[in-house]
Design an enzyme around this catalytic site. Structure first.
Site, PDB file in Angstrom:
ATOM      1  N   HIS A  74      -4.547  -0.216   5.986  1.00  0.00           N
ATOM      2  CA  HIS A  74      -4.327   0.534   6.988  1.00  0.00           C
ATOM      3  C   HIS A  74      -5.056   0.474   8.044  1.00  0.00           C
ATOM      4  CE1 HIS A  74      -6.856   3.397   4.910  1.00  0.00           C
ATOM      5  NE2 HIS A  74      -5.817   3.882   4.141  1.00  0.00           N
ATOM      6  N   HIS A 130       0.868  -1.299  -0.058  1.00  0.00           N
ATOM      7  CA  HIS A 130      -0.022  -0.113  -0.031  1.00  0.00           C
ATOM      8  C   HIS A 130       0.960   1.374  -0.183  1.00  0.00           C
ATOM      9  CE1 HIS A 130      -3.864   2.208   1.521  1.00  0.00           C
ATOM     10  NE2 HIS A 130      -2.914   2.984   1.378  1.00  0.00           N
ATOM     11  N   LYS A 175      -9.894  -0.235  -5.654  1.00  0.00           N
ATOM     12  CA  LYS A 175      -9.657   0.289  -4.336  1.00  0.00           C
ATOM     13  C   LYS A 175     -11.118   1.165  -4.177  1.00  0.00           C
ATOM     14  CE  LYS A 175      -7.716   2.189  -0.335  1.00  0.00           C
ATOM     15  NZ  LYS A 175      -6.847   3.081  -0.187  1.00  0.00           N
ATOM     16  N   HIS A 196       1.476   5.363  -1.627  1.00  0.00           N
ATOM     17  CA  HIS A 196       1.135   6.467  -2.711  1.00  0.00           C
ATOM     18  C   HIS A 196       2.154   7.200  -3.228  1.00  0.00           C
ATOM     19  CE1 HIS A 196      -3.086   6.576  -0.927  1.00  0.00           C
ATOM     20  NE2 HIS A 196      -2.277   6.179   0.096  1.00  0.00           N
ATOM     21  N   HIS A 217     -10.664   1.540   1.858  1.00  0.00           N
ATOM     22  CA  HIS A 217     -10.424   2.489   3.069  1.00  0.00           C
ATOM     23  C   HIS A 217     -11.510   2.492   3.830  1.00  0.00           C
ATOM     24  CE1 HIS A 217      -8.571   6.205   4.506  1.00  0.00           C
ATOM     25  NE2 HIS A 217      -9.890   6.347   5.008  1.00  0.00           N
ATOM     26  N   ASP A 234       1.373   2.665   3.439  1.00  0.00           N
ATOM     27  CA  ASP A 234       0.689   3.963   3.258  1.00  0.00           C
ATOM     28  C   ASP A 234       1.493   5.214   3.254  1.00  0.00           C
ATOM     29  OD1 ASP A 234      -1.666   5.502   3.129  1.00  0.00           O
ATOM     30  OD2 ASP A 234      -2.442   5.600   4.922  1.00  0.00           O
TER      31      ASP A 234
HETATM   32  N1  LIG Z   1      -3.221   8.119   4.323  1.00  0.00           N
HETATM   33  C1  LIG Z   1      -3.407   9.617   4.275  1.00  0.00           C
HETATM   34  O1  LIG Z   1      -3.242   9.948   5.548  1.00  0.00           O
HETATM   35  N2  LIG Z   1      -3.507   9.908   2.951  1.00  0.00           N
HETATM   36  C2  LIG Z   1      -3.565   9.269   1.945  1.00  0.00           C
HETATM   37  C3  LIG Z   1      -5.001   8.799   1.427  1.00  0.00           C
HETATM   38  C4  LIG Z   1      -5.299   7.676   2.294  1.00  0.00           C
HETATM   39  O2  LIG Z   1      -4.965   6.525   2.015  1.00  0.00           O
HETATM   40  O3  LIG Z   1      -6.220   7.618   3.202  1.00  0.00           O
HETATM   41  C5  LIG Z   1      -3.051  10.567   0.671  1.00  0.00           C
HETATM   42  O4  LIG Z   1      -3.225   9.964  -0.354  1.00  0.00           O
HETATM   43  O5  LIG Z   1      -2.459  11.338   0.996  1.00  0.00           O
END
Ligand SMILES: NC(=O)N[C@@H](CC(=O)O)C(=O)O
Length: 344
Positions: free
Chosen positions: A175, A14, A100, A16, A137, A248
């Site tokens: 998460h 996971h 997702k 970003h 989520h 995450d």
């Molecule tokens: N985890 C986070 O706090 N932020 C994530 C989005 C998410 O997974 O909630 C993001 O894309 O910034």
């Protein structure tokens, strides 16, 4: 005391990475240690179909450091319009391995997310049929539900019904942050897994709020009280194969975090496995890190485990105060502080 630990190379289930200029920074941090990563699709606009996933994959691959074989595993972003045909095409062409669910309004770039689960029932049926996991989520979004209760409310109001209605759908509860989520996953069948971040093992809401607001600890789902942190630690200590590594890691430029309405997300990819090693070490279960980081994820997804190794050594170093993030800077979690493990 273990001062040196060699494990099969881990993956991140996971992360970003964002898009554009910042990819050269985020991809090289992820590719430093991880062999593969599940790439979150919450771009603007989001990754809605197989062709968009394919394009995003190519941009990520182009941003890899020379010689890197880091493999992005692409994910579709479910919207009210996601059809079974979109799912089947993306899956059969190998353009996406999961999809997702962002409840609309739950978090960063979730504005195109799903407003009611009924809208995606046909897509979920197709996913169950082809064996494509649903990544969730798990937070409700109603303004009248306290932010600290949103994960539990999601389980009670939506997730229990969802897994009952789709009895063969694989679901990763992403998460997780509460004792309630850990209990739910433990009690569910093997098709239900969960990712746990390093920061939710290491921190609780006191770190975010006591003695001053620390925006770089603000993420969603938000850090909870210590009892919940402990339950997540107990889950990894249990050694259950339903829990696996998902950082995450979610970078935002410094100015977007340090402001009157800061974005949610903690940047951990630059030291992810080191932070997990600290957490497992403090729990006295370094011997369980390898399965959590390198076995449980690929086993759940039905992918081969990696075969090469990394070696972690107990050695203190100071985390950078900031890191480049395209034309901006990102303040990583633990900025300027000591990290007790490093990768050899
Ligand atoms: N985890 C986070 O706090 N932020 C994530 C989005 C998410 O997974 O909630 C993001 O894309 O910034």
């Amino acid at each position: 005391m273990t001062d040196r630990l060699t494990i099969i190379r881990p993956d991140d289930w996971h992360i970003h990475l964002r898009d554009g200029e910042v990819l050269r920074n985020t991809v090289s941090d992820a590719a430093r240690i991880f062999s593969r990563a599940i790439i979150m699709p919450n771009l603007v606009p989001p990754v809605r179909n197989g062709d968009e996933a394919q394009g995003y994959r190519e941009r990520i691959e182009a941003a890899r450091p020379a010689g890197s074989i880091f493999e992005p595993l692409m994910v579709l972003y479910l919207t009210n319009q996601t059809s079974p045909e979109i799912i089947r095409a993306a899956y059969s062409k190998g353009q996406a391995i999961a999809a997702k669910l962002y409840p609309a309004g739950a978090t960063t770039n979730s504005g195109s997310g799903v407003t009611a689960l009924e809208h995606i029932y046909p897509a979920l049926e197709a996913m169950a049929d082809v064996g494509m996991p649903l990544l969730v989520h798990g937070e409700v979004t109603h303004s009248d539900v306290d932010i600290f209760d949103r994960e539990k409310a999601f389980i009670d109001q939506q997730l229990i019904k969802l897994v009952e209605r789709f009895p063969t759908l694989k679901v990763v509860f992403e998460h997780i942050t509460t004792a309630d989520a850990a209990e739910f996953v433990k009690g569910a069948s093997d098709r239900i897994g969960a990712t746990i971040t390093a920061h939710h093992l290491l921190y609780n809401r006191n770190h975010l709020l006591a003695g001053g607001v620390r925006p770089h600890f603000y993420c969603l789902p938000i850090l909870k009280r210590q009892r919940h942190q402990q339950a997540l630690c107990d889950a990894v200590v249990s050694g259950s194969n339903k829990f696996f590594l998902g950082t995450d890691s979610a970078p935002h430029a410094q100015h977007a975090k340090e402001t009157s309405c800061g974005c949610a997300g903690c940047y951990t990819a630059y030291a992810a496995i080191e932070l997990y090693a600290e957490a497992f070490d403090s729990l006295g279960v370094l011997d369980k890190l390898e399965a959590f980081a390198s076995f449980n994820g690929p086993d759940y997804y039905g992918l081969p485990r990696n075969t090469d190794t990394i070696t972690l050594v107990r050695e203190s170093w100071t985390a950078p105060d900031q890191l480049p993030f395209g034309d901006h800077m990102v303040i990583p979690l633990r900025a300027g502080e000591t990290i007790n493990w490093r990768v050899e």
